[in-house]
Design an enzyme around this catalytic site. Structure first.
Site, PDB file in Angstrom:
ATOM      1  N   CYS A 248      -4.290   1.876  -4.864  1.00 42.38           N
ATOM      2  CA  CYS A 248      -3.640   2.965  -4.136  1.00 42.38           C
ATOM      3  C   CYS A 248      -2.331   3.396  -4.800  1.00 42.38           C
ATOM      4  O   CYS A 248      -1.989   4.578  -4.798  1.00 42.38           O
ATOM      5  CB  CYS A 248      -3.383   2.558  -2.691  1.00 42.38           C
ATOM      6  SG  CYS A 248      -2.413   1.037  -2.531  1.00 42.38           S
TER       7      CYS A 248
ATOM      8  N   HIS B  76       0.888  -1.166   0.000  1.00 40.53           N
ATOM      9  CA  HIS B  76       0.000   0.000   0.000  1.00 40.53           C
ATOM     10  C   HIS B  76       0.922   1.211   0.000  1.00 40.53           C
ATOM     11  O   HIS B  76       2.026   1.159   0.556  1.00 40.53           O
ATOM     12  CB  HIS B  76      -0.882   0.029   1.256  1.00 40.53           C
ATOM     13  CG  HIS B  76      -1.603   1.332   1.434  1.00 40.53           C
ATOM     14  ND1 HIS B  76      -2.697   1.677   0.666  1.00 40.53           N
ATOM     15  CD2 HIS B  76      -1.364   2.376   2.261  1.00 40.53           C
ATOM     16  CE1 HIS B  76      -3.110   2.888   1.025  1.00 40.53           C
ATOM     17  NE2 HIS B  76      -2.311   3.325   1.993  1.00 40.53           N
TER      18      HIS B  76
END
Length: 190
Positions: A139, A65
């Protein structure tokens, strides 16, 4: 006063060539009346999604992430079931649910904190939570988009490598499917 003006800087580009790049700087009057020009660092904060990253990282792989940090605030993009923005704000290097791995300096921006927030809010309209997709809009795609727009630099390729590998596999499946359909439709039935 918040008047924008332009200046030029020489930047190095691949192959050693130089070019002039027009940059916008914001003119801020300090308390003593002196113009203050600031350049704020933009960081990519990377988090592990799985403990296996400890092993896969050294092979150039991992499930990560990422968030963009500037002006002491970090922004990321995540999934939810609603047609509203999936962009969120967190304390830098402290995104809940993930283990912080490292931070990478991507470049700098001359945007003030309020202009940076406005920039993120405008971009957030393109990143709805219900449009999140692990392979084509995650993301890391968000942080890459922000980084390119702010600094002219993309994020390191290894951060989103598994999504690209998945996209290639996904695209190959679609390509094979189309070939198979095309082949089958070209067969003349007797």
């Amino acid at each position: 006063m918040d008047d924008a003006y332009y200046t030029f800087e020489i930047v190095n580009v691949p192959r050693g060539k130089e070019k002039l790049r027009q940059i916008s700087l914001y003119n801020y009057m300090g308390s003593n009346g002196i113009d203050v020009h600031t350049s704020v660092p933009v960081y990519l904060n990377i988090y592990d999604l799985t403990p296996l990253n400890g092993y896969m990282y050294w092979l150039g792989l991992g499930v990560f992430h990422s968030g963009i940090e500037a002006h002491g605030v970090e922004y990321g993009f995540g999934a939810h079931d609603y047609p509203t923005s999936g962009v969120f704000e967190v304390e830098p290097r402290n995104c809940p649910g993930f283990n912080f791995r490292r931070s990478i300096l991507l470049g700098t921006t001359s945007l003030s904190a309020s202009k940076f927030r406005e920039f993120i809010e405008n971009l957030a309209a393109k990143y709805h939570g219900d449009s999140y997709h692990l392979i084509v809009k995650n993301c890391n795609h968000f942080t890459n988009d922000v980084s390119i727009r702010l600094t002219g630099n993309g994020i390191p390729s290894w951060v989103n490598r598994l999504a690209r590998i998945g996209l290639c596999s996904f695209a190959s499946c679609i390509f094979c499917y189309r070939l198979r359909v095309k082949y089958q439709s070209s067969i003349v039935k007797l």
